[in-house]
Every structure is written in structure tokens, then in C-alpha cells.
Write an enzyme that holds these catalytic residues in place. Structure first.
Site, short mmCIF file in Angstrom:
data_model
loop_
_atom_site.label_atom_id
_atom_site.label_comp_id
_atom_site.label_asym_id
_atom_site.label_seq_id
_atom_site.Cartn_x
_atom_site.Cartn_y
_atom_site.Cartn_z
N SER A 22 0.83 -1.20 0.00
CA SER A 22 0.00 0.00 0.00
C SER A 22 0.86 1.26 0.00
O SER A 22 1.96 1.26 0.58
CB SER A 22 -0.90 0.03 1.24
OG SER A 22 -2.15 -0.51 0.99
N PRO A 23 0.37 2.33 -0.61
CA PRO A 23 1.08 3.61 -0.50
C PRO A 23 1.15 4.05 0.96
O PRO A 23 0.13 4.04 1.66
CB PRO A 23 0.21 4.57 -1.32
CG PRO A 23 -0.57 3.69 -2.25
CD PRO A 23 -0.82 2.43 -1.47
N ALA A 57 1.72 8.68 -1.52
CA ALA A 57 0.99 9.71 -2.26
C ALA A 57 1.99 10.72 -2.82
O ALA A 57 2.74 11.34 -2.08
CB ALA A 57 -0.01 10.41 -1.34
N TYR A 181 -8.63 13.16 0.64
CA TYR A 181 -7.85 14.04 -0.21
C TYR A 181 -8.70 14.54 -1.38
O TYR A 181 -9.89 14.24 -1.47
CB TYR A 181 -6.55 13.35 -0.60
CG TYR A 181 -5.71 13.04 0.62
CD1 TYR A 181 -5.26 14.07 1.44
CD2 TYR A 181 -5.44 11.73 1.00
CE1 TYR A 181 -4.54 13.79 2.59
CE2 TYR A 181 -4.72 11.45 2.16
CZ TYR A 181 -4.28 12.49 2.95
OH TYR A 181 -3.58 12.23 4.12
N ARG A 229 -7.74 4.30 -6.00
CA ARG A 229 -8.00 4.02 -4.58
C ARG A 229 -9.18 4.88 -4.14
O ARG A 229 -9.18 6.09 -4.33
CB ARG A 229 -6.77 4.32 -3.73
CG ARG A 229 -7.08 4.33 -2.22
CD ARG A 229 -5.85 4.26 -1.34
NE ARG A 229 -5.51 2.85 -1.06
CZ ARG A 229 -4.71 2.47 -0.08
NH1 ARG A 229 -4.14 3.37 0.72
NH2 ARG A 229 -4.44 1.19 0.12
N LEU A 300 -5.83 -4.05 8.08
CA LEU A 300 -5.64 -5.06 9.12
C LEU A 300 -5.63 -6.48 8.55
O LEU A 300 -6.25 -7.39 9.09
CB LEU A 300 -6.70 -4.91 10.22
CG LEU A 300 -6.58 -3.64 11.07
CD1 LEU A 300 -7.64 -3.64 12.17
CD2 LEU A 300 -5.19 -3.50 11.68
N ARG A 323 1.06 -1.42 7.34
CA ARG A 323 1.82 -1.49 8.59
C ARG A 323 2.48 -2.85 8.80
O ARG A 323 3.57 -2.93 9.36
CB ARG A 323 0.90 -1.17 9.77
CG ARG A 323 0.50 0.30 9.85
CD ARG A 323 -0.45 0.54 11.01
NE ARG A 323 -0.79 1.94 11.18
CZ ARG A 323 -1.77 2.57 10.51
NH1 ARG A 323 -2.49 1.90 9.63
NH2 ARG A 323 -2.02 3.85 10.71
#
Length: 355
Positions: A22-23, A57, A181, A229, A300, A323
Site C-alpha cells: 500500500s502507499p 501519495a 484528499y 483508490r 488489518l 503497517r
């Protein structure tokens, strides 16, 4: 054979497995320029076995950055180091992706470890703009309402950023229309109270994202995939919701978008999110079924059997980890072992492979 470790072909690009990165913002650039931190950070994921490695991003305009320390793609000077990074990623058997972004009203903010909130103009911040003059939160900048000329400028900037991304060697482009965003701001009635052709009705609120997708698809090579996304829901009353996401994604598929990266939230400071393992997977599953478009699941996802089940059930075509990969950049290699697969081990690391 493991579903997670089967290949996935999007247009002419084949991913060696169904695991992507993921970014993740690193807040480590100067003037939008990538550096050694980004090389090691992104290159490590490719060595660790991921199939698709996204940048953070990456601002298509300097005023579109989340913070003064975010990556950019608005200048030709930013291309060479990015190309150095993509060449290493490709040499390790992975595919390099770039997330093209504009932060809108959430721009000009401090790095998380500096306390967050607005960066003062005197400290290197800048005036911000959004669909309407509604700030994200009390400690965020007060945005100015974008004019039609501003909107046209942003569309052009996304296309120009995509052209530079081609020159930098990226094979996948993702449009960031999530997490509050700019493109997400236009989607949500909580941030967009315009009464012109870019606000009000569902068709008007999705217009900017659709026009950006068309502009980028027009300059992005036909054989390379385009990803969007989204935040499937704002998790707030009166905001963007899953039903609208299904309609949007069906429309995006007709515009040449090949995969939807399904996240959620980030638009409203008062959001109420119910969090648990794989809590966003049902959004990806529903969009995949009802909009007839490929999806990536995020949020998660931490265990190999969990990721395997998501892909095997058809809830999503791939998983993107964030993460968990920061904790363990070699998670794909460990997942392969757990699932009885050989895994894409670099020759230099084969001696450490468990038997």
C-alpha cells in the site's frame, strides 16, 4: 496451489503473486525529490517478495502535497531518482506503481511526528484549495473554493504527472481518491457543497474523478493498468457511502480503470469506524461482485491464512499491506512458507529459506 501466490495479469502487466504494498507516506522528501530513504524503503519490499510496490501519495502539484516533506511528480527534476528506484524494483521481479495525488484541503500540514495540523506560511506552508471552503478540522488550513480554472489545472497536472511517471519507469498508476484528499473531497457531500457542474448530484460529484481518470488513461500506455483508490464509505452520516462506491466503480471500469483499491474513511474528522481484522474486505467484495471490476483489499490484513482466504474466496483479486510490511518487509516470503509455496526468494537470501 495457493491462490495468494498465483499470478495476476492486468492488461500486459503480470504480477508474480497477489501481494502488494500500500502507499505509505514517508514525509522524507525535500522539494518533492526522492532520496536514499525512498530507495531503501521501496526496494526492500521488492526484495521481500511483494509483487506490486506503490510509492506514497505523490503530489502532482507542489500545493497538492500533504506536507512539505512529501514526494512530488510535478517536475522533470523528480524523475531520475524515481527511475533509479523503479529499475531496482523491476530487477527484483516486482512491479513499480505510483500513487498520483492531490491533498486539496488536507494539504500544507505538518508531519505526524511534528504534531500534525497546519503548516504556517512563514514556516513553508501554502494556501490550500478544495471543492468548498470547509476545513477538515479546526487545526487544519482554511481552504479557498476552487474555481473552474483551478479544476482544469488539476486535471492537466494529473495527466502531466502520469507522463513523468512513464518516464520514471512505473508500470502501474493509481489515482488517490480516498482518505479525504482532493478527489475524495469532491465525491463527498460533507466536503463538497458546490452548486455547479462539480457538486450537488451524484453525477456532478464524481465528475472530477472521472475526468482525471480519462485524462490519465489517455496518456498512460494502453498495456499498463490504471488503479483508483477509493474510500468506500466516509463512516459518517450524510457522507459518501458504499452504494455510491459501487455505482462509481462501475463507471470507472468503463473509463479504462482496471482495479479498485478499496479503503475507507479519512474525509470526516468525526468519523466513527468499526475496526477489526479485515474490516474493509466486505467493501472490496461487494464492489468486485456488483461493479464487475477487479479489487484489492486493504486494512488489518496481517496473517497468511487470512490473506489466502480473501483471494481464494473471491473477495478481492489481491491484498495490499501497509503497517504489517513496515514491521516485516519480508512478510511475503514468510507467508509463502506458511502456505507451502517456495516464494520469490532473492538468490542472496536463499540460504535463510526455511525448509
Amino acid at each position: 496451489m495457493s491462490a495468494l501466490f498465483s499470478s495476476l495479469t492486468l492488461r500486459d502487466v503480470t504480477l508474480r503473486n497477489r501481494i502488494g504494498v500500500s502507499p505509505m507516506c514517508q514525509y522524507s522528501a525535500v522539494d518533492g525529490l526522492a532520496n536514499d530513504w525512498h530507495f531503501v524503503h521501496l526496494g526492500g519490499f521488492a526484495s521481500g517478495g511483494a509483487a506490486l510496490v506503490f510509492t506514497e501519495a505523490t503530489g502532482v502539484l507542489p500545493e497538492g502535497r500533504i506536507s512539505p516533506a512529501c514526494l512530488g511528480i510535478w517536475s522533470d527534476e523528480q524523475v531520475p531518482m524515481l527511475r533509479h528506484i523503479t529499475q531496482f524494483i523491476e530487477a527484483r521481479g516486482a512491479v513499480a506503481g505510483i500513487q498520483l495525488a492531490h491533498a486539496g484541503r488536507k494539504a500544507s500540514t505538518k508531519r505526524p511526528w511534528d504534531g500534525g495540523g497546519a503548516v504556517a506560511i512563514a514556516d513553508g506552508g501554502w494556501p490550500v484549495k478544495g471543492p468548498s471552503a470547509i476545513p477538515f478540522a479546526d487545526n487544519y488550513p482554511q481552504p479557498e473554493t476552487m474555481s473552474l480554472d483551478d479544476i482544469g489545472h488539476v486535471i492537466t497536472a494529473f495527466a502531466d504527472g502520469a507522463r513523468r511517471a512513464v518516464a520514471a519507469g512505473f508500470k502501474v498508476a493509481e489515482l488517490h481518491a480516498a482518505h479525504g484528499y482532493l478527489l475524495h473531497q469532491f465525491l463527498s457531500p460533507l466536503a463538497n457543497t458546490r452548486t455547479d457542474a462539480y457538486g450537488g448530484s451524484f453525477a456532478h460529484r464524481i465528475r472530477l474523478l472521472c475526468e482525471v481518470a480519462q485524462a490519465v488513461r489517455a496518456v498512460w500506455p494502453d498495456g499498463w493498468p490504471l488503479v483508483v483508490r477509493i474510500s468506500a464509505t466516509d463512516w459518517a452520516e450524510g457522507g459518501w457511502n458504499v452504494d455510491e462506491s459501487v455505482q462509481l466503480c462501475a463507471r470507472l471500469a468503463t473509463l479504462g480503470v482496471d482495479l479498485i483499491d478499496v479503503s475507507s474513511g479519512g474525509l470526516a474528522a468525526h468519523q466513527q469506524i468499526t475496526i477489526g481484522p479485515g474490516y474493509q474486505v466486505p467493501f472490496a467484495s461487494r464492489i468486485r461482485r456488483e461493479a464487475s471490476v477487479r479489487t484489492a483489499a486493504v486494512g488489518l490484513i496481517t496473517e497468511a491464512p487470512q490473506a489466502e482466504a480473501i483471494v481464494a474466496r473471491g473477495d478481492a483479486d489481491m491484498v495490499l499491506l501497509a503497517r504489517e510490511l513496515l514491521r516485516n518487509p519480508h512478510w511475503p516470503l514468510e507467508a509463502a512458507h506458511a502456505l507451502g509455496e517456495p516464494g520469490p526468494w532473492p538468490d542472496q537470501y536463499v540460504r535463510a529459506r526455511k525448509r
